[in-house]
Design a protein around this motif. Sequence first.
Motif, PDB file in Angstrom:
ATOM      1  N   GLY A 278      36.143  48.398  46.775  1.00 57.84           N
ATOM      2  CA  GLY A 278      37.384  47.650  46.622  1.00 57.84           C
ATOM      3  C   GLY A 278      38.422  48.314  45.747  1.00 57.84           C
ATOM      4  O   GLY A 278      39.452  47.702  45.442  1.00 57.84           O
ATOM      5  N   SER A 279      38.192  49.562  45.347  1.00 56.46           N
ATOM      6  CA  SER A 279      39.152  50.246  44.483  1.00 56.46           C
ATOM      7  C   SER A 279      40.390  50.661  45.269  1.00 56.46           C
ATOM      8  O   SER A 279      40.325  50.944  46.467  1.00 56.46           O
ATOM      9  N   PRO A 280      41.566  50.697  44.603  1.00 56.92           N
ATOM     10  CA  PRO A 280      42.798  51.098  45.300  1.00 56.92           C
ATOM     11  C   PRO A 280      42.701  52.543  45.795  1.00 56.92           C
ATOM     12  O   PRO A 280      42.100  53.397  45.139  1.00 56.92           O
ATOM     13  N   THR A 281      43.287  52.804  46.939  1.00 61.25           N
ATOM     14  CA  THR A 281      43.319  54.156  47.477  1.00 61.25           C
ATOM     15  C   THR A 281      44.749  54.692  47.454  1.00 61.25           C
ATOM     16  O   THR A 281      45.707  53.923  47.447  1.00 61.25           O
ATOM     17  N   GLU A 282      44.873  56.011  47.438  1.00 62.47           N
ATOM     18  CA  GLU A 282      46.166  56.667  47.421  1.00 62.47           C
ATOM     19  C   GLU A 282      46.256  57.670  48.556  1.00 62.47           C
ATOM     20  O   GLU A 282      45.250  58.253  48.974  1.00 62.47           O
ATOM     21  N   VAL A 283      47.475  57.888  49.034  1.00 61.37           N
ATOM     22  CA  VAL A 283      47.699  58.826  50.132  1.00 61.37           C
ATOM     23  C   VAL A 283      47.462  60.254  49.659  1.00 61.37           C
ATOM     24  O   VAL A 283      47.836  60.639  48.550  1.00 61.37           O
ATOM     25  N   ALA A 284      46.837  61.053  50.534  1.00 61.61           N
ATOM     26  CA  ALA A 284      46.626  62.471  50.261  1.00 61.61           C
ATOM     27  C   ALA A 284      46.748  63.237  51.573  1.00 61.61           C
ATOM     28  O   ALA A 284      46.796  62.648  52.658  1.00 61.61           O
TER      29      ALA A 284
ATOM     30  N   HIS B 226      47.215  53.156  57.472  1.00 63.82           N
ATOM     31  CA  HIS B 226      47.471  53.113  56.030  1.00 63.82           C
ATOM     32  C   HIS B 226      47.663  51.681  55.539  1.00 63.82           C
ATOM     33  O   HIS B 226      47.167  51.316  54.465  1.00 63.82           O
ATOM     34  N   ALA B 227      48.355  50.869  56.312  1.00 59.32           N
ATOM     35  CA  ALA B 227      48.589  49.483  55.901  1.00 59.32           C
ATOM     36  C   ALA B 227      47.285  48.708  55.761  1.00 59.32           C
ATOM     37  O   ALA B 227      47.198  47.774  54.954  1.00 59.32           O
ATOM     38  N   ASP B 228      46.272  49.090  56.526  1.00 54.42           N
ATOM     39  CA  ASP B 228      45.003  48.376  56.511  1.00 54.42           C
ATOM     40  C   ASP B 228      43.970  48.965  55.560  1.00 54.42           C
ATOM     41  O   ASP B 228      42.861  48.439  55.455  1.00 54.42           O
ATOM     42  N   HIS B 229      44.290  50.069  54.880  1.00 51.85           N
ATOM     43  CA  HIS B 229      43.292  50.746  54.049  1.00 51.85           C
ATOM     44  C   HIS B 229      43.819  51.024  52.643  1.00 51.85           C
ATOM     45  O   HIS B 229      43.622  52.103  52.088  1.00 51.85           O
ATOM     46  N   LEU B 230      44.463  50.032  52.067  1.00 58.14           N
ATOM     47  CA  LEU B 230      44.976  50.166  50.710  1.00 58.14           C
ATOM     48  C   LEU B 230      43.853  50.123  49.674  1.00 58.14           C
ATOM     49  O   LEU B 230      44.038  50.553  48.529  1.00 58.14           O
ATOM     50  N   PHE B 231      42.687  49.609  50.087  1.00 57.55           N
ATOM     51  CA  PHE B 231      41.540  49.511  49.182  1.00 57.55           C
ATOM     52  C   PHE B 231      40.307  50.079  49.869  1.00 57.55           C
ATOM     53  O   PHE B 231      40.157  49.972  51.093  1.00 57.55           O
ATOM     54  N   HIS B 232      39.437  50.680  49.082  1.00 58.70           N
ATOM     55  CA  HIS B 232      38.232  51.292  49.637  1.00 58.70           C
ATOM     56  C   HIS B 232      37.229  50.222  50.053  1.00 58.70           C
ATOM     57  O   HIS B 232      37.019  49.240  49.331  1.00 58.70           O
ATOM     58  N   THR B 233      36.623  50.420  51.204  1.00 57.50           N
ATOM     59  CA  THR B 233      35.713  49.405  51.734  1.00 57.50           C
ATOM     60  C   THR B 233      34.389  49.329  50.974  1.00 57.50           C
ATOM     61  O   THR B 233      33.679  48.331  51.078  1.00 57.50           O
ATOM     62  N   VAL B 234      34.039  50.355  50.209  1.00 55.29           N
ATOM     63  CA  VAL B 234      32.764  50.345  49.482  1.00 55.29           C
ATOM     64  C   VAL B 234      32.866  49.555  48.186  1.00 55.29           C
ATOM     65  O   VAL B 234      32.031  48.686  47.896  1.00 55.29           O
TER      66      VAL B 234
END
Length: 281
Positions: free
Chosen positions: A122-128, A112-120
């Motif tokens: 760069g948009s922010p990601t949220e936990v689900a 989670h610490a390494d994936h705060l933004f989407h790799t495609v």
Amino acid sequence: MRPRLARSVLDRAAHRRADAKWLDEAWHRGRVLVVDPATGHAPVAGNPPRLRYVTAAEAPVGDRLYLGGEDEPYFAVAGAVTDGAGLRELGSDLSDFDVGVLTEALSLVRWHADHLFHTVDGSPTEVASGGWERRSGTRTVWPRTDPAVIVLITDGGDNCLLANGVGWPVDRFSCIAGFVEPGESAEAAVHREVGEEVGVTLRDLAYVASQPWPFPRSLMLGFHGLADPGAPVVVQDDEIAAARWFHRSELAAALAGADAPLRVPPSISIARFLMERWIAA
């Protein structure tokens, strides 16, 4: 025998991950492990040491990562830990249960610490899904595991080939290991890594066991291979400082903690497991 970290202890209860109402109720009666994503440390207490879990009310504010358990739910939360330790320091002293929980928690917290933004985009990601997904709009990413291989090479008798990595203490030796590359099988990766790092050709290869290695997110696939001890050993000098054959008695002494000119990997590593398994055979 099983590798030390290959001890899944919680029912991960994946069917609960999408049930937000149940997760909220479980959070308030569950046990929470705080994990520092920067150091990999979790709070510990006692002698022998044990993980120190907290209640939901005591936990730091953060994403609730559901690890498993229904009657007694377990969660992880990222947070600063100043009075704890990690798997490398305490893995051999913790109970199987605590080792299993910490391995899962550390893997998930660091992902989670390494994936705060989407790799495609760069948009922010949220936990689900209780921490088992991150989402950005219609895009979903899942926890990633990197497959890696590790092999104990022997001559079919009383000798094994071990390597000293660049930057290691000169007396520390371990098994050959490396990551599986895209489009490559695990077996092919073993043959390639051995050829690249020590210039030896394996004449036989057998899968032994696997274990997670959350530094940060690998799955180590352990093998046993056979090679000719008379073949020249040619090291890949940007990765391997030295490699040589050791007699079974030398390795047995080092594993037993004797004052030997050979330092072996820690007990939580699958390299150590492969060595101990061969010695015991």
